[in-house]
Design an enzyme around this catalytic site. Structure first.
Site, PDB file in Angstrom:
ATOM      1  N   VAL A 178       0.837  -1.204   0.000  1.00 42.34           N
ATOM      2  CA  VAL A 178       0.000   0.000   0.000  1.00 42.34           C
ATOM      3  C   VAL A 178       0.872   1.254   0.000  1.00 42.34           C
ATOM      4  O   VAL A 178       0.602   2.214  -0.737  1.00 42.34           O
ATOM      5  CB  VAL A 178      -0.979  -0.005   1.194  1.00 42.34           C
ATOM      6  N   CYS A 179       1.920   1.254   0.786  1.00 43.62           N
ATOM      7  CA  CYS A 179       2.805   2.430   0.853  1.00 43.62           C
ATOM      8  C   CYS A 179       3.520   2.654  -0.474  1.00 43.62           C
ATOM      9  O   CYS A 179       3.668   3.791  -0.927  1.00 43.62           O
ATOM     10  CB  CYS A 179       3.821   2.263   1.975  1.00 43.62           C
TER      11      CYS A 179
END
Length: 163
Positions: free
Chosen positions: A57-58
């Site tokens: 996600v990052c």
């Protein structure tokens, strides 16, 4: 309530809101130099705050903001995490992203405390997106409740483009 990995987490400090002036910071760049908010004076800023660049996600968040906003005049995307500067630089090289501004709060977590994104239980930063105008006034703020999910890209991008 904010959660990380399905568990409630806590923070110290007060989250910035629209209309607040952003706090100055001293963070470490991938070349180990120190960067402050003043280094980006006169620019619109997107503070893309993430737990760790080494997560899906990052990585997606960092890639998307840099791809969609890198061509905007007078605008800088600043990704902040507690990853070591070496890891941030390695990620940029692996992804072929050459002009990303990656800053680390690994040293003393002062950014995390000042911006109320330091997860007390994990000593990682929570996921958040702050848009600052040229005068460092917060014009958009999103503190993601479920840290394992992506922010509202469209809203953040629109906030920058509307400045």
């Amino acid at each position: 309530m904010t959660t990380f990995l399905g568990n409630p987490v806590t923070f110290t400090g007060k989250q910035l809101q629209v209309g607040d002036t952003a706090h100055d910071f001293s963070l470490t760049a991938t070349d180990l130099s120190k960067k402050t908010l003043a280094d980006f004076a006169g620019k619109k800023k997107v503070l893309s705050i993430i737990p760790s660049i080494d997560t899906g996600v990052c990585s997606t968040q960092t890639r998307r903001f840099n791809q969609e906003l890198s061509d905007l005049d007078n605008t800088v995307v600043i990704t902040v995490s507690v990853d070591l500067p070496f890891a941030q630089g390695k990620w940029c090289a692996a992804e072929g992203i050459e002009n990303a501004v990656m800053l680390s709060d690994y040293f003393d977590h002062s950014f995390g405390r000042d911006y109320a994104v330091l997860i007390n239980e994990w000593h990682l930063l929570a996921r958040a997106v702050l848009v600052l105008d040229e005068n460092n006034t917060v014009t958009y703020a999103e503190y993601v409740d479920n840290i394992n999910t992506e922010p509202d890209y469209d809203a953040a991008i629109a906030a920058v483009k509307n400045l």
